[in-house]
Design a protein around this motif. Sequence first.
Motif, PDB file in Angstrom:
ATOM      1  N   VAL A   1    -102.066 -34.979 -41.981  1.00  0.00           N
ATOM      2  CA  VAL A   1    -100.872 -35.433 -40.929  1.00  0.00           C
ATOM      3  C   VAL A   1    -100.613 -34.144 -40.043  1.00  0.00           C
ATOM      4  N   THR A   2    -100.897 -32.921 -40.410  1.00  0.00           N
ATOM      5  CA  THR A   2    -100.445 -31.835 -39.514  1.00  0.00           C
ATOM      6  C   THR A   2    -101.560 -31.755 -38.241  1.00  0.00           C
ATOM      7  N   LEU A   3    -102.883 -32.212 -38.588  1.00  0.00           N
ATOM      8  CA  LEU A   3    -103.675 -32.276 -37.512  1.00  0.00           C
ATOM      9  C   LEU A   3    -103.128 -33.411 -36.488  1.00  0.00           C
ATOM     10  N   LEU A   4    -102.861 -34.260 -37.047  1.00  0.00           N
ATOM     11  CA  LEU A   4    -102.393 -35.583 -36.414  1.00  0.00           C
ATOM     12  C   LEU A   4    -101.483 -35.350 -35.465  1.00  0.00           C
ATOM     13  N   PHE A   5    -100.303 -34.653 -35.801  1.00  0.00           N
ATOM     14  CA  PHE A   5     -99.177 -34.508 -35.125  1.00  0.00           C
ATOM     15  C   PHE A   5     -99.287 -33.407 -34.035  1.00  0.00           C
ATOM     16  N   ASN A   6    -100.273 -32.179 -34.379  1.00  0.00           N
ATOM     17  CA  ASN A   6    -100.390 -30.979 -33.586  1.00  0.00           C
ATOM     18  C   ASN A   6    -101.671 -31.394 -32.595  1.00  0.00           C
ATOM     19  N   GLU A   7    -102.637 -31.699 -32.867  1.00  0.00           N
ATOM     20  CA  GLU A   7    -103.828 -31.803 -32.015  1.00  0.00           C
ATOM     21  C   GLU A   7    -104.087 -33.184 -31.316  1.00  0.00           C
ATOM     22  N   VAL A   8    -103.782 -33.973 -32.251  1.00  0.00           N
ATOM     23  CA  VAL A   8    -104.399 -35.412 -31.716  1.00  0.00           C
ATOM     24  C   VAL A   8    -103.165 -36.173 -30.818  1.00  0.00           C
ATOM     25  N   ALA A   9    -101.972 -35.864 -31.328  1.00  0.00           N
ATOM     26  CA  ALA A   9    -100.864 -36.382 -30.623  1.00  0.00           C
ATOM     27  C   ALA A   9    -100.829 -35.833 -28.979  1.00  0.00           C
ATOM     28  N   ASP A  10    -101.234 -34.644 -28.938  1.00  0.00           N
ATOM     29  CA  ASP A  10    -101.203 -33.723 -27.654  1.00  0.00           C
ATOM     30  C   ASP A  10    -102.196 -34.574 -26.656  1.00  0.00           C
ATOM     31  N   LYS A  11    -103.356 -34.848 -27.316  1.00  0.00           N
ATOM     32  CA  LYS A  11    -104.360 -35.498 -26.562  1.00  0.00           C
ATOM     33  C   LYS A  11    -104.181 -37.007 -26.068  1.00  0.00           C
ATOM     34  N   VAL A  12    -103.564 -37.387 -26.967  1.00  0.00           N
ATOM     35  CA  VAL A  12    -103.114 -38.971 -26.563  1.00  0.00           C
ATOM     36  C   VAL A  12    -101.823 -39.386 -26.241  1.00  0.00           C
ATOM     37  N   ALA A  13    -101.147 -38.169 -25.763  1.00  0.00           N
ATOM     38  CA  ALA A  13     -99.721 -38.407 -25.346  1.00  0.00           C
ATOM     39  C   ALA A  13     -99.497 -39.320 -24.262  1.00  0.00           C
ATOM     40  N   GLU A  14    -100.239 -39.355 -23.304  1.00  0.00           N
ATOM     41  CA  GLU A  14    -100.184 -40.262 -21.893  1.00  0.00           C
ATOM     42  C   GLU A  14    -100.943 -41.632 -22.232  1.00  0.00           C
ATOM     43  N   ARG A  15    -101.599 -41.844 -23.393  1.00  0.00           N
ATOM     44  CA  ARG A  15    -102.235 -43.260 -23.387  1.00  0.00           C
ATOM     45  C   ARG A  15    -101.299 -43.937 -24.154  1.00  0.00           C
ATOM     46  N   PRO A  16    -101.044 -45.268 -23.642  1.00  0.00           N
ATOM     47  CA  PRO A  16    -100.149 -46.134 -24.043  1.00  0.00           C
ATOM     48  C   PRO A  16    -100.713 -47.060 -25.335  1.00  0.00           C
ATOM     49  N   GLY A  17    -102.018 -47.108 -25.530  1.00  0.00           N
ATOM     50  CA  GLY A  17    -102.547 -47.663 -26.891  1.00  0.00           C
ATOM     51  C   GLY A  17    -104.032 -47.571 -26.856  1.00  0.00           C
ATOM     52  N   GLY A  18    -104.703 -48.020 -27.704  1.00  0.00           N
ATOM     53  CA  GLY A  18    -106.129 -48.022 -27.753  1.00  0.00           C
ATOM     54  C   GLY A  18    -106.635 -46.927 -28.064  1.00  0.00           C
ATOM     55  N   TYR A  19    -106.259 -46.196 -29.256  1.00  0.00           N
ATOM     56  CA  TYR A  19    -106.487 -44.889 -29.155  1.00  0.00           C
ATOM     57  C   TYR A  19    -108.019 -44.500 -30.079  1.00  0.00           C
ATOM     58  N   THR A  20    -108.670 -45.931 -30.306  1.00  0.00           N
ATOM     59  CA  THR A  20    -109.917 -45.861 -31.234  1.00  0.00           C
ATOM     60  C   THR A  20    -110.785 -46.677 -30.344  1.00  0.00           C
ATOM     61  N   ARG A  21    -112.294 -46.395 -30.508  1.00  0.00           N
ATOM     62  CA  ARG A  21    -113.418 -47.096 -29.886  1.00  0.00           C
ATOM     63  C   ARG A  21    -114.270 -47.605 -31.014  1.00  0.00           C
ATOM     64  N   ILE A  22    -114.787 -48.784 -31.042  1.00  0.00           N
ATOM     65  CA  ILE A  22    -115.915 -49.097 -32.126  1.00  0.00           C
ATOM     66  C   ILE A  22    -116.963 -49.510 -31.437  1.00  0.00           C
ATOM     67  N   ILE A  23    -118.267 -48.924 -31.633  1.00  0.00           N
ATOM     68  CA  ILE A  23    -119.404 -48.802 -31.186  1.00  0.00           C
ATOM     69  C   ILE A  23    -120.558 -49.235 -32.116  1.00  0.00           C
ATOM     70  N   ARG A  24    -120.906 -50.549 -31.864  1.00  0.00           N
ATOM     71  CA  ARG A  24    -121.809 -51.115 -32.910  1.00  0.00           C
ATOM     72  C   ARG A  24    -123.299 -50.492 -32.960  1.00  0.00           C
ATOM     73  N   THR A  25    -123.769 -50.142 -33.999  1.00  0.00           N
ATOM     74  CA  THR A  25    -125.081 -49.424 -34.108  1.00  0.00           C
ATOM     75  C   THR A  25    -125.940 -50.028 -34.836  1.00  0.00           C
ATOM     76  N   GLY A  26    -125.972 -51.393 -35.094  1.00  0.00           N
ATOM     77  CA  GLY A  26    -127.028 -52.079 -35.870  1.00  0.00           C
ATOM     78  C   GLY A  26    -126.733 -52.431 -37.208  1.00  0.00           C
ATOM     79  N   PHE A  27    -127.770 -52.606 -37.910  1.00  0.00           N
ATOM     80  CA  PHE A  27    -127.475 -53.307 -39.260  1.00  0.00           C
ATOM     81  C   PHE A  27    -128.179 -52.197 -40.363  1.00  0.00           C
TER      82      PHE A  27
END
Length: 191
Positions: A76-102
């Motif tokens: 929670v501390t890391l989310l509110f301090n570090e991650v929230a600063d990085k994504v402050a201007e992004r309106p959504g879509g904070y994660t990316r899924i990259i398929r790697t095979g089976f």
Amino acid sequence: MRHGKKINHLGRTASHRKAMLSNMACSLILHKRITTTVAKAKALRKYIEPLITKSKTDTTHSRRTVFSYLNDKVAVTLLFNEVADKVAERPGGYTRIIRTGFRLGDNAETCLIELVDYNELLVKETADSKSKTRRSRRGGKKKSEPKNVAPVAEEVEETAVDEEVKNEAATGEVEESNDSDSTEEKPKSED
């Protein structure tokens, strides 16, 4: 049949699913990317993106709400301090899924889920590509240059060339070309 059912239960009870998603969300926040199956990654995306949005407003209420989902003070501390600063201007879509095979054991489709703003390679590429100009198929009118600009540019080029020639002559760096030296072939030594 599961018509209209929007939640993938992932073959788990509600308490097991909640604990698993909470643990995966904490791992994603701490490590910035994790490897899992595609089904779990899609469920995790629905779980963590509202939490990241809530972390943009740093209030006691939002911290307690997020803590009720994650149950991990460090995350929670890391989310509110570090991650929230990085994504402050992004309106959504904070994660990316990259398929790697089976996966070898059970042939489950695996993927890499990551926080978008922490992939430095892709962030640099998008920063370079933002300076694109709009292009139209119609062509449109081209901006005409004033007639006085072209002669001035030619005079500047001529003076620059004259200055280079003077500098080379003054320093004695004028290169003499010996065509005979460059065209002669050297005899090959046989081993």
